[in-house]
Design a protein around this motif. Structure first.
Motif, PDB file in Angstrom:
ATOM      1  N   ALA A   1      52.924  41.024  53.738  1.00  0.00           N
ATOM      2  CA  ALA A   1      51.798  41.908  53.426  1.00  0.00           C
ATOM      3  C   ALA A   1      50.694  41.747  54.468  1.00  0.00           C
ATOM      4  O   ALA A   1      50.322  40.622  54.810  1.00  0.00           O
TER       5      ALA A   1
ATOM      6  N   VAL B   1      48.716  45.766  45.216  1.00  0.00           N
ATOM      7  CA  VAL B   1      49.978  45.813  44.481  1.00  0.00           C
ATOM      8  C   VAL B   1      50.058  47.100  43.671  1.00  0.00           C
ATOM      9  O   VAL B   1      49.026  47.702  43.318  1.00  0.00           O
TER      10      VAL B   1
ATOM     11  N   TRP C   1      51.070  40.248  45.911  1.00  0.00           N
ATOM     12  CA  TRP C   1      52.424  40.775  46.101  1.00  0.00           C
ATOM     13  C   TRP C   1      53.460  39.726  45.715  1.00  0.00           C
ATOM     14  O   TRP C   1      54.600  40.065  45.393  1.00  0.00           O
TER      15      TRP C   1
END
Length: 221
Positions: free
Chosen positions: A167, A96, A184
């Protein structure tokens, strides 16, 4: 038809997505993009690079972003700069943004040989580049500029993005683990889908078929 704007990893180019154009047609129009890079004469922040990316996009149409590694963070900041959200944000090989911003590396200031050795040790140098001295010299300026973008990136707190996130990570990628992928979900008001695929930090080379299947599935949802 959804336009999928694709951003490369550090040192990469839009050519890395050339085979995706045919592979994802006709349902998805792949549009490879090149983010701008800083130079000694023209410093550039990662957020400014992301804003430039937005200017290259037709955001009044159905669209999504795919970013690999550095490209994932640029794509995230591009979504933040938009007035309206994309269909989905796809990120691959990236933690992230706050984690990426806090890595605290300073590789960009190393001499060429040491810089390339360190990038290779971290898994960020494609094998074909590592093996060819001429290619390494061609690759070096863009790689160093991209590391400058990454290493000077300052994450600023803000509201979560209003679009779903998909992701991905390669199973042997030491840059981000599965828990890191799930994080995320903290940066979107929508859902997050985390997937592991065969390969290392460059699953675009080893698991493109899997990625394409997942992209089609998620954009059809």
């Amino acid at each position: 038809m959804t336009k999928l704007y694709c951003l490369p990893h550090a040192g990469g180019t839009p050519a890395g997505y050339r085979t995706w154009i045919k592979a994802l047609a006709p349902e998805i129009e792949v549009v490879p993009l090149q983010h701008p890079r800083p130079s000694d004469d023209e410093p550039l922040s990662l957020q400014e690079a992301a804003e430039s990316v937005v200017e290259q996009c037709e955001t009044d149409e159905d669209f999504a972003f795919f970013g690999h590694s550095l490209g994932a963070v640029i794509a995230f900041e591009a979504v933040r700069a938009l007035s309206g959200p994309p269909r989905r944000l796809f990120v691959c090989g990236s933690a992230v943004p706050p984690v990426e911003a806090s890595r605290g590396r300073d590789l960009r200031s190393l001499p060429d040989r040491e810089f390339l050795q360190e990038v290779a040790r971290l898994g960020g140098l494609p094998p074909e580049i590592h093996a060819d001295a001429e290619l390494r010299q061609e690759f070096l300026p863009g790689l160093r500029a991209d590391y400058t973008l990454a290493e000077t990136y300052e994450y600023h707190e803000g509201p979560p993005i209003p679009c779903p996130v998909s992701a991905f990570r390669g199973l042997s990628d030491g840059h981000v683990d599965k828990d890191g992928l799930r994080r995320w979900g903290e940066f979107t008001t929508a859902d997050v889908t985390a997937r592991e695929v065969p390969g290392d930090h460059f699953p675009l080379r080893t698991s493109a078929t899997f990625l394409h299947r997942a992209i089609r599935k998620d954009l059809a949802a």
